[in-house]
Write an enzyme that holds these catalytic residues in place. Structure first.
Site, mmCIF file in Angstrom:
data_model
loop_
_atom_site.group_PDB
_atom_site.id
_atom_site.type_symbol
_atom_site.label_atom_id
_atom_site.label_comp_id
_atom_site.label_asym_id
_atom_site.label_seq_id
_atom_site.Cartn_x
_atom_site.Cartn_y
_atom_site.Cartn_z
ATOM 1 N N THR A 7 63.447 73.242 -12.964
ATOM 2 C CA THR A 7 62.418 73.829 -12.530
ATOM 3 C C THR A 7 62.583 75.445 -12.457
ATOM 4 O OG1 THR A 7 60.619 73.933 -11.122
ATOM 5 C CG2 THR A 7 62.860 73.423 -10.119
ATOM 6 N N GLN A 10 61.066 77.745 -7.080
ATOM 7 C CA GLN A 10 62.114 77.547 -6.203
ATOM 8 C C GLN A 10 61.634 76.542 -4.828
ATOM 9 O OE1 GLN A 10 65.568 78.356 -6.333
ATOM 10 N NE2 GLN A 10 64.616 79.165 -8.430
ATOM 11 N N LYS A 12 59.897 74.000 -5.421
ATOM 12 C CA LYS A 12 60.178 72.664 -5.721
ATOM 13 C C LYS A 12 61.562 72.225 -5.434
ATOM 14 C CE LYS A 12 57.005 72.009 -9.792
ATOM 15 N NZ LYS A 12 56.988 71.587 -11.142
ATOM 16 N N ASP A 67 56.704 67.623 -13.259
ATOM 17 C CA ASP A 67 55.170 68.247 -13.633
ATOM 18 C C ASP A 67 54.178 67.922 -12.595
ATOM 19 O OD1 ASP A 67 54.361 70.204 -15.459
ATOM 20 O OD2 ASP A 67 52.739 68.696 -15.847
ATOM 21 N N SER A 68 53.295 68.839 -12.067
ATOM 22 C CA SER A 68 52.592 68.489 -11.057
ATOM 23 C C SER A 68 51.411 69.240 -11.105
ATOM 24 C CB SER A 68 53.439 68.571 -9.705
ATOM 25 O OG SER A 68 54.098 69.536 -9.626
ATOM 26 N N GLY A 159 51.798 76.893 -3.221
ATOM 27 C CA GLY A 159 50.708 76.511 -4.322
ATOM 28 C C GLY A 159 49.362 76.080 -3.520
ATOM 29 N N ASP A 161 48.800 74.324 -1.472
ATOM 30 C CA ASP A 161 48.924 73.484 0.086
ATOM 31 C C ASP A 161 48.003 74.020 1.100
ATOM 32 O OD1 ASP A 161 50.820 71.615 -0.832
ATOM 33 O OD2 ASP A 161 52.496 72.847 -0.042
ATOM 34 N N HIS A 185 52.737 63.959 -2.714
ATOM 35 C CA HIS A 185 52.935 63.313 -3.990
ATOM 36 C C HIS A 185 54.424 63.351 -4.700
ATOM 37 C CE1 HIS A 185 52.391 67.354 -3.875
ATOM 38 N NE2 HIS A 185 52.218 67.822 -5.181
HETATM 39 P P1 ITT Z 1 58.283 74.633 -13.324
HETATM 40 O O1 ITT Z 1 57.195 73.990 -14.591
HETATM 41 O O2 ITT Z 1 59.126 75.511 -13.551
HETATM 42 O O3 ITT Z 1 58.792 73.225 -12.500
HETATM 43 P P2 ITT Z 1 55.776 75.224 -12.114
HETATM 44 O O4 ITT Z 1 55.233 75.822 -11.033
HETATM 45 O O5 ITT Z 1 55.139 76.008 -13.414
HETATM 46 O O6 ITT Z 1 57.460 75.128 -12.268
HETATM 47 P P3 ITT Z 1 54.219 73.195 -12.956
HETATM 48 O O7 ITT Z 1 53.954 73.528 -14.401
HETATM 49 O O8 ITT Z 1 54.388 71.603 -12.672
HETATM 50 O O9 ITT Z 1 55.394 73.782 -12.149
HETATM 51 O O10 ITT Z 1 52.922 73.367 -12.098
HETATM 52 C C1 ITT Z 1 52.582 72.641 -11.067
HETATM 53 C C2 ITT Z 1 51.666 73.748 -10.186
HETATM 54 O O11 ITT Z 1 50.653 72.931 -9.427
HETATM 55 C C3 ITT Z 1 52.318 74.610 -9.307
HETATM 56 O O12 ITT Z 1 52.589 75.876 -9.682
HETATM 57 C C4 ITT Z 1 51.257 74.729 -7.721
HETATM 58 O O13 ITT Z 1 50.466 75.643 -8.144
HETATM 59 C C5 ITT Z 1 50.800 73.347 -7.929
HETATM 60 N N1 ITT Z 1 51.430 72.410 -7.244
HETATM 61 C C6 ITT Z 1 52.216 71.409 -7.360
HETATM 62 N N2 ITT Z 1 52.964 70.817 -6.504
HETATM 63 C C7 ITT Z 1 52.280 71.265 -5.429
HETATM 64 C C8 ITT Z 1 52.645 70.996 -3.997
HETATM 65 O O14 ITT Z 1 53.539 70.352 -3.399
HETATM 66 N N3 ITT Z 1 51.884 71.765 -3.253
HETATM 67 C C9 ITT Z 1 50.990 72.797 -3.554
HETATM 68 N N4 ITT Z 1 50.880 73.167 -4.993
HETATM 69 C C10 ITT Z 1 51.559 72.225 -5.912
#
Ligand code: ITT
Length: 201
Positions: A7, A10, A12, A67-68, A159, A161, A185
């Site tokens: 990832t 940071q 995550k 992926d989230s 994000g 939150d 989640h």
């Molecule tokens: P990587 O792909 O490098 O892991 P990313 O931030 O781009 O990092 P994603 O493509 O999975 O990751 O996008 C997930 C987005 O969803 C993330 O940037 C947040 O905006 C949101 N998100 C995911 N988990 C979250 C959480 O626990 N709390 C709040 N927002 C979250």
């Protein structure tokens, strides 16, 4: 043996260090030449598999990817897999844009979900729910259901939150990191994956 968390986020990585405290994790900082693949999938699972496969292919190290995103009922599931790219700018720009898009919406239902994909650490043994085998990968998924708040609150997490209201009435960003891990989640998906990881690492 070490486990790579593929990832660039940071926040995550910090959450995984907390969630998998006994597993020897390494981050992408150990692999400066790593190229993050484009997230071309249409589902969280496809994108988690793309990232985990890239991690293992480029480093040879067993890799876990996440992926989230946030799925909003009134927006037909948006921003969903596009949560990180919903609007240009910072996390704050994105959650403020989402609050704006939700003005006047009475249906505020939403959930966060995380799909975790593990590549390069498979065993040939069959796996049972909640673990799933997808090709050579092991996959888990977690959810937390709640609502889009009317206003942002809290300074923890990342994000979306600050605008995600839990059934308890608190916004996710008002929880301590430990509290978030217990209900989130990512906490659920990691909890499903943890016993499998502990047998290997
Ligand atoms: P990587 O792909 O490098 O892991 P990313 O931030 O781009 O990092 P994603 O493509 O999975 O990751 O996008 C997930 C987005 O969803 C993330 O940037 C947040 O905006 C949101 N998100 C995911 N988990 C979250 C959480 O626990 N709390 C709040 N927002 C979250």
């Amino acid at each position: 043996m070490k486990l790579l968390i593929a990832t660039q986020n940071q926040h995550k990585l910090e959450e995984f260090r907390r969630l998998f405290a006994t597993v020897p994790l390494i981050g992408l900082d150990q692999f400066p030449r790593f190229i993050m693949p484009e997230e071309t999938g249409e589902t969280f699972q496809e994108n988690a598999l793309i990232k985990a496969q890239a991690g293992f292919d480029q480093t040879g190290v067993p890799t876990l990817a996440d992926d989230s995103g946030l799925v909003v009922e009134a927006l037909n599931g948006r921003p969903g897999v596009h949560s990180a790219r919903y609007v240009e700018g910072t996390d704050k720009d994105r959650y403020l844009a989402l609050l704006q898009e939700m003005v006047g919406q009475s249906n505020r239902g939403a959930f966060f979900t995380t799909v975790l994909a593990l590549v390069g650490a498979e065993t040939s043994k069959p796996v049972a729910q909640p673990l799933k085998r997808v090709g050579h990968a092991i996959v888990t998924q977690g959810y937390v259901h709640g609502a889009i708040a009317d206003t942002a609150a809290g300074v923890n997490g990342f994000g979306y939150d600050p605008i995600f209201r839990l059934p308890s009435g608190e916004n996710m960003a008002e929880l301590s990191p430990e509290e978030k891990m217990r209900c989130s989640h990512r906490g659920e998906a990691a909890g499903f994956m943890a016993p499998f990881l502990r047998k290997i690492f």
